[in-house]
Design an enzyme around this catalytic site. Structure first.
Site, mmCIF file in Angstrom:
data_model
loop_
_atom_site.group_PDB
_atom_site.id
_atom_site.type_symbol
_atom_site.label_atom_id
_atom_site.label_comp_id
_atom_site.label_asym_id
_atom_site.label_seq_id
_atom_site.Cartn_x
_atom_site.Cartn_y
_atom_site.Cartn_z
ATOM 1 N N CYS A 454 0.832 -1.210 0.000
ATOM 2 C CA CYS A 454 0.000 0.000 0.000
ATOM 3 C C CYS A 454 0.864 1.255 0.000
ATOM 4 C CB CYS A 454 -0.936 -0.003 1.202
ATOM 5 S SG CYS A 454 -0.102 -0.244 2.774
ATOM 6 N N HIS A 827 -1.038 0.956 7.551
ATOM 7 C CA HIS A 827 -1.579 0.967 6.190
ATOM 8 C C HIS A 827 -1.502 2.381 5.631
ATOM 9 C CE1 HIS A 827 -4.082 -0.155 2.808
ATOM 10 N NE2 HIS A 827 -4.979 0.766 3.119
#
Length: 996
Positions: A454, A827
């Site tokens: 990510c 994330h």
């Protein structure tokens, strides 16, 4: 006597009169009498019991039978013979079409009086055969319950040997066809009681004959896995499973999941129907069996089954949390389904619209059960937030609903996620990542996460949304000797033209991978961005220039070409320059060095340093460097090298908007020329940006991007261990160091240094301070005096006469957010919008793009949220508030685009000219063919998947509309009692909806 009894029963006398007369007849029956009279009385009582049209008549028949059984056993045994019982069981009793429903009750009543008789064994033998035959005829739940009651009271009548196994299997088939036809609560309770009697008989048999358990379970699985049944088997089968010893669970599940004769469709049908059993109110251990089978399927990697079943059933399981009677089991199954479904957010996101309503209902219920459920549900939700961060717009209502509930710590969350994952090998689930049927409604394309990538996806999307950079990359010619830039061009082209909802950046990842990164581990996106830009820059320096095409087509004038010919694309787009000056505080000698940068790394000021609030529109004076006031003598210089003005108070209307003085050096003897308050006020009044509404001032201890830039540009004292080696003094001396921006980049990248090394834990910790982000930013750029005067005369760039600085305005275009508390985990996702020099959807006039107004730039340009494969519409409000709602989600890397101004006019003019002639970059033939082929392949994949999915979905058991449970709770707030959503009772309709 039988005639007397019949006359009394059939008479019209009141019941109390009849009762007295019947009592006399019964008392007389206790006396000795002849066989013929006994038979007559037994026949009459049998008739009354089996065909009596009132309960009173049946009760009299029962009393007479019991008296004759006690006082006339020989006559009763002779009457209650095998032939008579066979006739009753096979032909029934009474006129055709009105056969008695009480035959089994009659037999059970009479058996107690012949247990010691010589004919008992013959009767038992007959009944063992007849009950098997009866069960094979699929009797109603009521008749099945009577058989079970008979066999439970007289186990001698239970079939033996092979017949016993067959009896168990057929009894299970009977249960599979049970249906409650009434919605009345009394009828439902009676139905549940009947089911429990039947399943209780199975438990009794299994206790004495354990060898019958596995064949019985095999029959059960055959029923629930059948794809041929027109009607779904009854949830009453849940009552069977509760009596299977738990010690057999592992072996049973292992045999099932490793049986090659069971197809995926059959297995999916079975587990789907088992999950429906969570609505069975009286079952025990059903949740344990469901979870065990789900785990067993994960162990043999049947992920496709698990995914389809979870997505189709998770909402129904969730809706059962409304009912206290099944809440515990439903919650156990729900927790496992969500905690194990870790490859995609799909399952959790299905529940998002329903969570606030359920939480409100549970709070209203105010019971121990509801409180426990709320706490466990909140823990589950926070686990999902942690696993699937990056959806602030979707999560905000849910977070609001559970904000008052306990929040688990990160160790607890990681434990739960690690304990329940289907597999520890993430690559095993790569092919099962979210299947999106079509592009996002935004028209944008997502990027597939290849295993903690990510950090790369968010950077690529931010670069892609930098439209000037994207167009330059897409205009790249073939054979440019820049392999990494070519791969980026292909990736951008697919993001622009692919029909897929999301594409895989695998090829670009392998080409741009920093060699020190650990595969599969989370990385720092800022570190990756620096490495990527440096690679692209170095690659172009040794290869063909990216603007070769513009040069050949004479799109750039000679001057522009000459000015930018020596710059790489990375330098043109992201390159800026900064002057670092160090002044020795002893000899006052100043040394300076200019260096290039592609991003500014902004540290956080120490906590004891005052930080003033700032507005969303940043005047030059708020972020401007400060001039060190020239000392009147050397002693003053050494004692107080720089002076800062106090920040104006909010209530002080007369205070100038400057929060700091300008920063720079002046040669000794030169007059200081700071910006005066009046000058700044006039400049600000002329600036149309000042008409923008200001953001609310943040709390005193909060930070803003201007604060961090001020801190970056403020003077630094070099003393003690950090003394400066002055070449003129030839020794270490106290000194001052200051940084000044001398050239603003076209795209300004700001990295907020949130990660610092903690020597206590030996780990990098994260600074979670909220930093307010202005949508428009003004930077001071140091320029030559003649440029300042020229700009002032032309009224451009907000230059202040004599200051040596120009104001360059930047618009926010991307924000990369890090969710988590460590750089090694968490994330990344990003907010982005396309900032251009032209009016959105506007037409250029006379071939010259018309600059967009400030309002259009800031409010009309659409924001998007990029989170791996998912792309959605968003807003600047969401960007601004994300940390307020999710404290671990903090802005990390910011992209700003420079507005057209004097300093950047050459590049802007070149880009505008190129954009006018080539509004849509023309891709070379090979790239267009590759995209076209992939789009055709995607359509073929869709068709194939649609066929396969249709086969899977058609195999899933149909269940009642789960959302009716939530709708009922919404519409009916007045229900109460033992089964209602609010308190566990209430209307019969709600209970019926629960079970069936």
């Amino acid at each position: 006597m039988d005639k007397i009894l019949e006359a009394v029963v059939m008479s019209s006398y009141p019941n109390n009169v009849k009762q007295g007369l019947v009592r006399r007849v019964i008392e007389a029956a206790k006396q000795p009498m002849d066989s013929e009279q006994c038979w007559s009385m037994l026949e009459l009582s049998t008739k009354l019991y089996l065909t009596g049209d009132t309960k009173y008549k049946r009760e009299i028949g029962k009393e007479v039978l019991e008296v004759y059984g006690h006082y006339h056993p020989e006559e009763f045994e002779e009457f209650f013979n095998v032939r008579f019982l066979l006739s009753l069981l096979q032909e029934g009793y009474g006129p055709l079409g009105k056969r008695s429903h009480y035959v089994l009750d009659y037999i059970q009543l009479g058996l107690q009086f012949v247990l010691e008789s010589p004919s008992a064994n013959s009767i038992f033998s007959l009944l063992r055969i007849e009950v098997l035959r009866k069960v094979c005829e699929r009797p109603s739940p009521k008749q099945c319950a009577k058989i079970s009651k008979l066999l439970t009271q007289h186990p001698q009548c239970i079939p033996t040997g092979k017949h016993q196994l067959l009896f168990c299997q057929q009894l299970i088939r009977c249960i599979g066809q049970f249906q409650c036809v009434s919605e009345g609560e009394e009828d439902i309770m009676e139905f549940l009681e009947q089911v429990n009697k039947v399943s209780g008989l199975l438990q009794r048999i299994w206790r004495t004959q354990t060898s019958a358990i596995l064949p019985s379970l095999k029959e059960l699985f055959t029923i629930i896995s059948s794809t041929e049944e027109q009607e779904a088997p009854s949830n009453a089968l849940a009552s069977v499973v509760q009596f299977v010893p738990l010690e057999l669970m592992d072996g049973v599940i292992r045999n099932l999941t490793n049986d090659d004769s069971i197809t995926d469709v059959q297995m999916m049908m079975a587990i789907g129907r088992m999950i429906d059993w969570v609505s069975w109110p009286l079952g025990k251990n059903i949740d344990k069996w469901i979870i065990a089978l789900l785990k067993g399927l994960a162990a043999v990697k049947k992920f496709s089954i698990l995914i389809e079943v979870t997505l189709s059933k998770v909402e129904k399981v969730f809706s059962k949390l409304l009912y206290p009677i099944v809440r515990e089991g439903a919650l156990s199954v729900l927790k496992y389904m969500l905690l194990s479904f870790q490859h995609s957010h799909e399952a959790f996101h299905l529940l998002l619209p329903h969570i606030p309503r359920l939480v409100a209902s549970l709070k209203k219920e105010d019971s121990n059960s509801a409180t426990s459920c709320l706490e466990q549900l909140a823990e589950l939700i926070h686990c999902m937030f942690f696993r699937f961060s990056g959806f602030p717009d979707l999560y905000e209502p849910v977070l609001e609903a559970v904000k008052a509930l306990p929040i688990p710590n990160e160790d607890r969350i990681k434990h739960l996620l690690g304990q329940n994952a289907w597999t520890s090998q993430k690559n095993e689930l790569a092919c099962f990542y979210p299947r999106l049927a079509s592009k996002s409604e935004t028209g944008k394309i997502g990027l597939i996460n290849l295993g903690n990538t990510c950090y790369m996806n968010s950077i690529i999307q931010s670069l892609f949304m930098a439209s000037d950079f994207r167009h330059s990359v897409l205009n790249l010619t073939e054979g440019n000797s820049q392999p990494l830039m070519t791969k980026l061009q292909w990736l951008f082209a697919f993001l622009e033209h692919s029909q897929r909802p999301a594409i895989s950046p695998e090829s670009f990842l392998s080409a741009s991978w920093p060699p020190w990164f650990t595969p599969g581990a989370q990385q720092d996106c800022s570190e990756y961005l620096k490495y990527l830009l440096d690679r692209l820059h170095e690659e172009e320096k040794t290869g063909k220039r990216i603007y070769q095409k513009l040069k050949e087509s004479s799109l750039m004038s000679q001057a522009v070409e000459q000015h930018y010919l020596n710059k790489t694309l990375i330098e043109k787009m992201f390159g800026g320059k900064m002057m670092t000056k160090i002044r020795c505080l002893k000899c006052l000698n100043v040394s300076s060095r200019e260096e290039a940068f592609t991003d500014l790394s902004l540290a956080f000021p120490p906590s004891d340093r005052n930080v003033c609030g700032s507005t969303s529109i940043l005047p030059v004076e708020e972020v401007g460097p400060q001039f060190i006031q020239p000392p009147e003598n050397a002693g003053q210089l050494m004692g107080s090298p720089w002076i800062r003005r106090k920040a104006p108070k909010a209530s002080d209307h007369a205070a100038p908007p400057t929060s700091v003085k300008t920063l720079g050096f002046q040669e000794p003897g030169e007059a200081a020329n700071p910006i005066h308050g009046n000058d700044v006020a006039v400049d600000a009044a002329k600036d149309p940006l000042s008409t923008f509404g200001e953001q609310e001032r943040a709390p005193k201890d909060s930070r803003s991007v201007p604060d961090l830039i001020n801190y970056f540009l403020s003077p630094e004292r070099l003393t003690a261990e950090n003394k400066y080696h002055c070449e003129k003094c030839a020794s270490l001396q106290d000194a001052e160091k200051v940084a000044e921006l001398t050239e603003g980049p076209h795209y300004l990248i700001l990295t907020l240094l949130r990660f610092s090394f903690d020597p206590r834990t030996m780990k990098r910790k994260k600074i979670l301070d909220n930093v307010s982000i202005p949508v428009v930013l003004k930077l001071p750029i140091l320029v030559a005096p003649e440029e300042t005067e020229e700009a002032c005369q032309r009224g451009k760039d907000g230059a202040v006469p004599g200051s040596g600085f120009m104001t360059v305005v930047y618009d926010l275009c991307s924000v990369v957010v890090h969710s988590g508390i460590s750089s090694e985990s968490g994330h990344y996702y990003c907010y982005s919008r396309e900032c251009t020099d032209t009016i959105p959807h506007g037409q250029p006039r006379d071939g010259v793009p018309k600059p967009a107004s400030d309002k259009q730039l800031d409010f009309e340009i659409q924001w998007y949220l990029f989170n791996d494969t998912r792309v959605s519409f968003s807003s600047f409000e969401s960007v601004s508030n994300v940390t307020s709602f999710f404290p671990k989600d903090t802005a990390y890397v910011l992209f700003y685009r420079q507005r057209p101004g004097r300093q950047s006019c050459l590049l802007h003019e070149a880009l505008a000219e190129a954009g006018r002639l080539h509004s849509e970059p023309s891709l070379h033939k090979d790239l267009m063919e590759a995209i076209s082929k992939d789009n055709i392949l995607f359509l073929q994949e869709q068709e194939k998947e649609a066929r396969n999915r249709a086969a899977y979905i058609s195999a899933l058991p149909k269940s009642p509309l789960w959302w009716r449970d939530l709708d009922r709770d919404k519409d009916d707030d007045s229900s109460s009692g033992g089964c209602s959503p609010a308190a566990g009772g209430g209307g019969s309709g709600s209970f019926h909806g629960l079970v069936f």
